[in-house]
Design a protein around this motif. Structure first.
Motif, PDB file in Angstrom:
ATOM      1  N   THR A   3      -3.020 122.456 -49.849  1.00 60.68           N
ATOM      2  CA  THR A   3      -2.829 122.504 -48.406  1.00 60.68           C
ATOM      3  C   THR A   3      -4.028 121.909 -47.685  1.00 60.68           C
ATOM      4  O   THR A   3      -3.875 121.165 -46.717  1.00 60.68           O
ATOM      5  N   VAL A   6      -3.826 118.188 -47.829  1.00 65.37           N
ATOM      6  CA  VAL A   6      -2.821 117.671 -46.893  1.00 65.37           C
ATOM      7  C   VAL A   6      -3.402 117.619 -45.483  1.00 65.37           C
ATOM      8  O   VAL A   6      -3.298 116.611 -44.788  1.00 65.37           O
ATOM      9  N   TRP A   7      -4.055 118.705 -45.047  1.00 67.42           N
ATOM     10  CA  TRP A   7      -4.647 118.730 -43.708  1.00 67.42           C
ATOM     11  C   TRP A   7      -5.737 117.685 -43.558  1.00 67.42           C
ATOM     12  O   TRP A   7      -5.828 117.010 -42.539  1.00 67.42           O
ATOM     13  N   ARG A  84       5.113 112.716 -42.163  1.00 70.94           N
ATOM     14  CA  ARG A  84       4.664 113.968 -42.781  1.00 70.94           C
ATOM     15  C   ARG A  84       4.432 114.994 -41.670  1.00 70.94           C
ATOM     16  O   ARG A  84       3.756 114.702 -40.691  1.00 70.94           O
ATOM     17  N   SER A  86       3.239 119.001 -41.027  1.00 67.86           N
ATOM     18  CA  SER A  86       2.561 120.133 -41.633  1.00 67.86           C
ATOM     19  C   SER A  86       2.310 121.204 -40.572  1.00 67.86           C
ATOM     20  O   SER A  86       1.965 120.893 -39.437  1.00 67.86           O
ATOM     21  N   THR A  88       0.362 125.103 -40.617  1.00 62.76           N
ATOM     22  CA  THR A  88      -0.353 126.058 -41.458  1.00 62.76           C
ATOM     23  C   THR A  88      -0.782 127.288 -40.666  1.00 62.76           C
ATOM     24  O   THR A  88      -0.844 127.264 -39.436  1.00 62.76           O
ATOM     25  N   GLU A 107       0.361 126.508 -46.107  1.00 63.66           N
ATOM     26  CA  GLU A 107       1.409 125.647 -45.553  1.00 63.66           C
ATOM     27  C   GLU A 107       2.679 126.466 -45.335  1.00 63.66           C
ATOM     28  O   GLU A 107       3.122 127.197 -46.219  1.00 63.66           O
ATOM     29  N   ASN A 114       6.056 117.341 -46.073  1.00 66.76           N
ATOM     30  CA  ASN A 114       4.658 116.927 -46.015  1.00 66.76           C
ATOM     31  C   ASN A 114       4.226 116.251 -47.310  1.00 66.76           C
ATOM     32  O   ASN A 114       4.348 115.040 -47.429  1.00 66.76           O
TER      33      ASN A 114
END
Length: 137
Positions: A3, A6-7, A84, A86, A88, A107, A114
């Motif tokens: 996660t 991804v961020w 994508r 996302s 969180t 996430e 994502n």
């Protein structure tokens, strides 16, 4: 920490797009805005990124209260994109306060939106502005 990766990726792509967008680079851009919901509810906070399929300039925006706005200097260049999304929240269950100054993020959306996105968008030439809503299941 998938996660976090991804961020970080979304942040870097969005930051790059904002820097490039401010430079008057002569690239045709289209303002893209809309809503993002998951299971019928607005995504409260998150990120949306537009990653070029092939060569090109990425773009992105913050999602707040189910809305995003990639317009102005952050508008999306004409082309085909992987999208994508996302969202969180702090993962306080896995937070070791003594070892980590900030709680890790968890996430909320499935990977198909994502990390392993199935979402695409084509931004056409001459559109100026367009609305693109995402109702995620």
């Amino acid at each position: 920490m998938n996660t976090m990766r991804v961020w970080l990726r979304l942040f870097l792509l969005t930051g790059t797009a904002a820097i490039i967008g401010c430079g008057g680079d002569g690239i045709e851009r289209v303002g893209v805005s809309g809503t993002v919901s998951y299971q019928g509810q607005p995504v409260q906070e998150g990120m949306i990124s537009f990653e070029p399929q092939g060569a090109g300039t990425p773009a992105g925006a913050i999602i707040k209260d189910g809305k995003y706005d990639a317009t102005g200097t952050g508008a999306v260049p004409v082309g085909k994109y992987r999208v994508r999304i996302s969202a969180t929240v702090e993962d306080t269950q896995n937070w070791v306060k003594d070892a980590m100054p900030v709680a890790p993020k968890k996430e909320l959306l499935p990977a198909k939106y994502n990390r392993e996105t199935e979402l695409t968008l084509e931004v056409p030439s001459g559109a100026g502005e367009m609305e693109q809503n995402y109702d995620l299941k």
